[in-house]
Design a protein around this motif. Structure first.
Motif, PDB file in Angstrom:
ATOM      1  N   ASP A  39       1.086 -15.354   1.791  1.00 56.07           N
ATOM      2  CA  ASP A  39      -0.031 -15.428   1.765  1.00 56.07           C
ATOM      3  C   ASP A  39      -1.186 -14.507   1.642  1.00 56.07           C
ATOM      4  N   VAL A  40      -1.821 -14.110   0.630  1.00 55.59           N
ATOM      5  CA  VAL A  40      -2.630 -13.065   0.290  1.00 55.59           C
ATOM      6  C   VAL A  40      -3.909 -12.983   1.448  1.00 55.59           C
ATOM      7  N   SER A  41      -4.322 -14.185   1.755  1.00 59.85           N
ATOM      8  CA  SER A  41      -5.411 -14.377   2.572  1.00 59.85           C
ATOM      9  C   SER A  41      -5.331 -13.597   3.860  1.00 59.85           C
ATOM     10  N   VAL A  42      -4.074 -13.857   4.425  1.00 63.20           N
ATOM     11  CA  VAL A  42      -3.685 -13.194   5.681  1.00 63.20           C
ATOM     12  C   VAL A  42      -3.661 -11.605   5.645  1.00 63.20           C
ATOM     13  N   VAL A  43      -3.071 -11.115   4.578  1.00 63.55           N
ATOM     14  CA  VAL A  43      -2.985  -9.531   4.579  1.00 63.55           C
ATOM     15  C   VAL A  43      -4.454  -8.990   4.102  1.00 63.55           C
ATOM     16  N   LEU A  44      -5.144  -9.827   3.314  1.00 64.93           N
ATOM     17  CA  LEU A  44      -6.517  -9.077   3.024  1.00 64.93           C
ATOM     18  C   LEU A  44      -7.302  -9.234   4.495  1.00 64.93           C
ATOM     19  N   LEU A  45      -7.353 -10.232   5.247  1.00 65.36           N
ATOM     20  CA  LEU A  45      -8.015 -10.261   6.731  1.00 65.36           C
ATOM     21  C   LEU A  45      -7.476  -9.255   7.578  1.00 65.36           C
ATOM     22  N   LEU A  46      -6.291  -8.940   7.588  1.00 62.20           N
ATOM     23  CA  LEU A  46      -5.707  -7.937   8.431  1.00 62.20           C
ATOM     24  C   LEU A  46      -6.171  -6.661   7.936  1.00 62.20           C
ATOM     25  N   ALA A  47      -6.247  -6.478   6.760  1.00 64.97           N
ATOM     26  CA  ALA A  47      -6.637  -4.991   6.130  1.00 64.97           C
ATOM     27  C   ALA A  47      -8.045  -4.788   6.527  1.00 64.97           C
ATOM     28  N   ARG A  48      -9.039  -5.869   6.394  1.00 57.44           N
ATOM     29  CA  ARG A  48     -10.302  -5.768   6.472  1.00 57.44           C
ATOM     30  C   ARG A  48     -10.641  -5.406   8.095  1.00 57.44           C
ATOM     31  N   LEU A  49      -9.831  -6.101   9.066  1.00 54.99           N
ATOM     32  CA  LEU A  49      -9.928  -5.964  10.375  1.00 54.99           C
ATOM     33  C   LEU A  49      -9.400  -4.316  10.796  1.00 54.99           C
ATOM     34  N   LEU A  50      -8.459  -4.023  10.375  1.00 51.27           N
ATOM     35  CA  LEU A  50      -8.034  -2.543  10.344  1.00 51.27           C
ATOM     36  C   LEU A  50      -9.087  -1.531   9.868  1.00 51.27           C
ATOM     37  N   VAL A  51      -9.664  -1.729   8.813  1.00 51.22           N
ATOM     38  CA  VAL A  51     -10.757  -0.852   8.067  1.00 51.22           C
ATOM     39  C   VAL A  51     -11.943  -0.943   9.079  1.00 51.22           C
ATOM     40  N   GLU A  52     -12.398  -2.045   9.715  1.00 53.74           N
ATOM     41  CA  GLU A  52     -13.350  -1.969  10.568  1.00 53.74           C
ATOM     42  C   GLU A  52     -13.009  -1.369  12.032  1.00 53.74           C
ATOM     43  N   GLN A  53     -11.742  -1.068  12.097  1.00 58.25           N
ATOM     44  CA  GLN A  53     -11.502  -0.328  13.330  1.00 58.25           C
ATOM     45  C   GLN A  53     -11.227   0.913  13.117  1.00 58.25           C
ATOM     46  N   GLY A  54     -11.545   1.528  11.586  1.00 59.07           N
ATOM     47  CA  GLY A  54     -11.223   2.742  11.654  1.00 59.07           C
ATOM     48  C   GLY A  54      -9.987   3.201  11.212  1.00 59.07           C
ATOM     49  N   ARG A  55      -9.033   2.142  10.837  1.00 59.14           N
ATOM     50  CA  ARG A  55      -7.636   2.131  10.610  1.00 59.14           C
ATOM     51  C   ARG A  55      -7.213   2.235   9.247  1.00 59.14           C
ATOM     52  N   LYS A  56      -7.997   2.848   8.479  1.00 55.74           N
ATOM     53  CA  LYS A  56      -7.842   2.703   7.052  1.00 55.74           C
ATOM     54  C   LYS A  56      -6.541   3.228   6.558  1.00 55.74           C
ATOM     55  N   GLY A  57      -5.796   3.975   7.210  1.00 49.38           N
ATOM     56  CA  GLY A  57      -4.548   4.554   6.755  1.00 49.38           C
ATOM     57  C   GLY A  57      -3.625   3.142   6.878  1.00 49.38           C
ATOM     58  N   GLU A  58      -3.650   2.495   8.088  1.00 49.51           N
ATOM     59  CA  GLU A  58      -2.750   1.241   8.409  1.00 49.51           C
ATOM     60  C   GLU A  58      -3.252   0.288   7.429  1.00 49.51           C
ATOM     61  N   ALA A  59      -4.256   0.097   7.115  1.00 50.20           N
ATOM     62  CA  ALA A  59      -5.061  -0.799   5.999  1.00 50.20           C
ATOM     63  C   ALA A  59      -4.278  -0.920   4.731  1.00 50.20           C
ATOM     64  N   GLU A  60      -4.150   0.327   4.199  1.00 50.60           N
ATOM     65  CA  GLU A  60      -3.443   0.810   3.085  1.00 50.60           C
ATOM     66  C   GLU A  60      -1.889   0.604   2.923  1.00 50.60           C
ATOM     67  N   SER A  61      -1.337   0.961   4.024  1.00 44.54           N
ATOM     68  CA  SER A  61      -0.144   0.661   4.086  1.00 44.54           C
ATOM     69  C   SER A  61       0.277  -0.646   4.101  1.00 44.54           C
ATOM     70  N   ALA A  62      -0.377  -1.490   4.892  1.00 41.88           N
ATOM     71  CA  ALA A  62      -0.262  -2.939   4.799  1.00 41.88           C
ATOM     72  C   ALA A  62      -0.325  -3.553   3.387  1.00 41.88           C
ATOM     73  N   LEU A  63      -1.422  -3.023   2.804  1.00 36.68           N
ATOM     74  CA  LEU A  63      -1.530  -3.647   1.523  1.00 36.68           C
ATOM     75  C   LEU A  63      -0.281  -3.240   0.515  1.00 36.68           C
ATOM     76  N   GLU A  64       0.041  -2.169   0.703  1.00 35.61           N
ATOM     77  CA  GLU A  64       1.019  -1.310  -0.127  1.00 35.61           C
ATOM     78  C   GLU A  64       2.433  -2.231  -0.045  1.00 35.61           C
ATOM     79  N   ARG A  65       2.598  -2.433   1.298  1.00 43.66           N
ATOM     80  CA  ARG A  65       4.038  -3.231   1.646  1.00 43.66           C
ATOM     81  C   ARG A  65       3.841  -4.564   1.148  1.00 43.66           C
TER      82      ARG A  65
END
Length: 396
Positions: A356-382
């Motif tokens: 489900d792409v919606s789940v990973v996109l919302l998770l990435a956005r939440l991580l970016v909003e918390q300043g965790r850009k590296g984790e967001a990129e990692s989640a998207l890459e996985r």
């Protein structure tokens, strides 16, 4: 002579039988199909010849060849329509039930029933075997219904009651299947089979059946048949047709119908209408997880996010395991500032809905909003590594 198209022909009747009426007038002989004659008024003087020549008549339109067109031609009594419908076989049979249900004139109903009977002809042995098996199915269905009601009164949910009585239910379904096997056009057996598939939650089985079977006049009197048709329409995302089918049950405030109506209205983004259906549903089933989930979604529409979080959590606690409710909860939590809780919900969803792409996109956005850009990129890459494009499931 007055015909079914409203025309008036004046002259002398020179030939009249069960097939045609021939009139001789000022412009020669005219042949009229007997089935189209509404009234013959005898004794009147033929109309005088016009003083000016008549304009040339337009060529008649080409006869309709679609299935619905052929049925309309048959109703009007046009020659050749009956033979063409007989050649269409089963498709014509099921479609004619719809016309029969909508017919208002008794003469039309009689005409349609006559051809329906011709189309459903099977050999006597098969017809007798199908009827006997169908009656056995009715007896078994009544037996199952008693056991089901006993389980419901004991406090079992619908699904639990079905599981507890699955043996009797399966036997009834098997008998109806055999009846249809002996006579595939046994209308009542097909209706009952579709209804029991619905009650057994075998929705994929329903989708393989002819929808027109359950939209016939007999099925229209059966609330379970109406719910079955609505369930098919809903599964096909025909939300407007779902609401149309459910109208008689909505008026009676049938809780199953109200649940489907809320879902259809929400998908059509008719939020005022959805609230109208939800109001009686809350009285009928206040603690049902679907009721709670739908109310939570409507609170999100009204931007009452804290109330939405409360309702969606209750729905999940009551047994709602759907991805939609969990995703809506994550969105509502993120809107109220509870980002850690939203992240927890989304990570749990990643395990159950990995594509489900919606789940990973919302998770990435939440991580970016918390300043965790590296984790967001990692989640998207996985996610990209795990999901091939040929198996990508887009959100609906």
């Amino acid at each position: 002579i007055r015909d079914s198209d409203g025309r008036v022909l004046r002259g002398k009747v020179v030939e009249e039988n069960d097939e045609k009426v021939v009139v001789e007038g000022k412009f020669g002989r005219v042949e009229v199909d007997a089935g189209r004659v509404v009234k013959i008024v005898r004794g009147e003087t033929p109309a005088p010849a016009p003083k000016t020549p008549l304009a040339p008549e337009k060529p008649p339109p080409a006869p309709e060849t679609s299935l619905d067109g052929l049925i309309r031609r048959y109703i009007r009594g046009e020659r050749g329509a009956e033979e063409q419908l007989l050649a269409r076989g089963e498709k014509a049979y099921w479609r004619m039930w719809k016309f029969l249900r909508e017919a208002e004139e008794q003469a039309v109903k009689v005409r349609l029933r006559r051809l329906i009977n011709r189309l459903s002809e099977v050999d006597d042995e098969s017809a007798e075997r199908a009827e006997e098996t169908y009656k056995a199915g009715l007896a078994k269905e009544r037996e199952w219904e008693k056991e089901y009601e006993r389980a419901r009164k004991a406090g079992k949910s619908d699904k639990d009651a079905v599981r507890q009585t699955v043996k009797e239910l399966a036997e009834a379904i098997s008998l109806y299947q055999k009846a249809v096997g002996a006579n595939r056009l046994h209308y009542q057996a097909r209706v009952r089979l579709g209804v029991l598939y619905y009650r057994a939650h075998l929705y994929k089985k329903i989708l393989k059946k002819v929808l027109d079977t359950l939209e016939g006049p007999l099925a229209a009197e059966d609330p379970y048949a109406v719910r079955t048709v609505a369930a098919i329409r809903l599964a096909r995302r025909e939300y407007g047709k779902t609401l149309s089918v459910l109208k008689p049950l909505i008026k009676k405030e049938d809780p199953d119908a109200l649940q489907m109506a809320v879902q259809a209205a929400l998908n059509l983004r008719k939020f005022t209408e959805a609230r109208r259906y939800l109001k009686p549903l809350k009285k009928k089933r206040p603690d049902d997880y679907k009721t709670l989930a739908y109310e939570g979604m409507l609170e999100m529409v009204s931007k009452h996010m804290k109330r939405a979080v409360e309702l969606l959590r209750k729905a999940i606690e009551a047994g709602d395991t759907s991805g939609a409710t969990r995703f809506n909860l994550a969105v509502a939590l993120s809107k109220t500032g509870e980002k850690a809780e939203a992240e927890k919900v989304l990570r749990g969803m990643r395990k159950d809905f990995p594509h489900d792409v919606s789940v990973v996109l919302l998770l990435a956005r939440l991580l970016v909003e918390q300043g965790r850009k590296g984790e967001a990129e990692s989640a998207l890459e996985r996610y990209i590594e795990a999901v091939s494009y040929t198996h990508l499931t887009l959100p609906t």
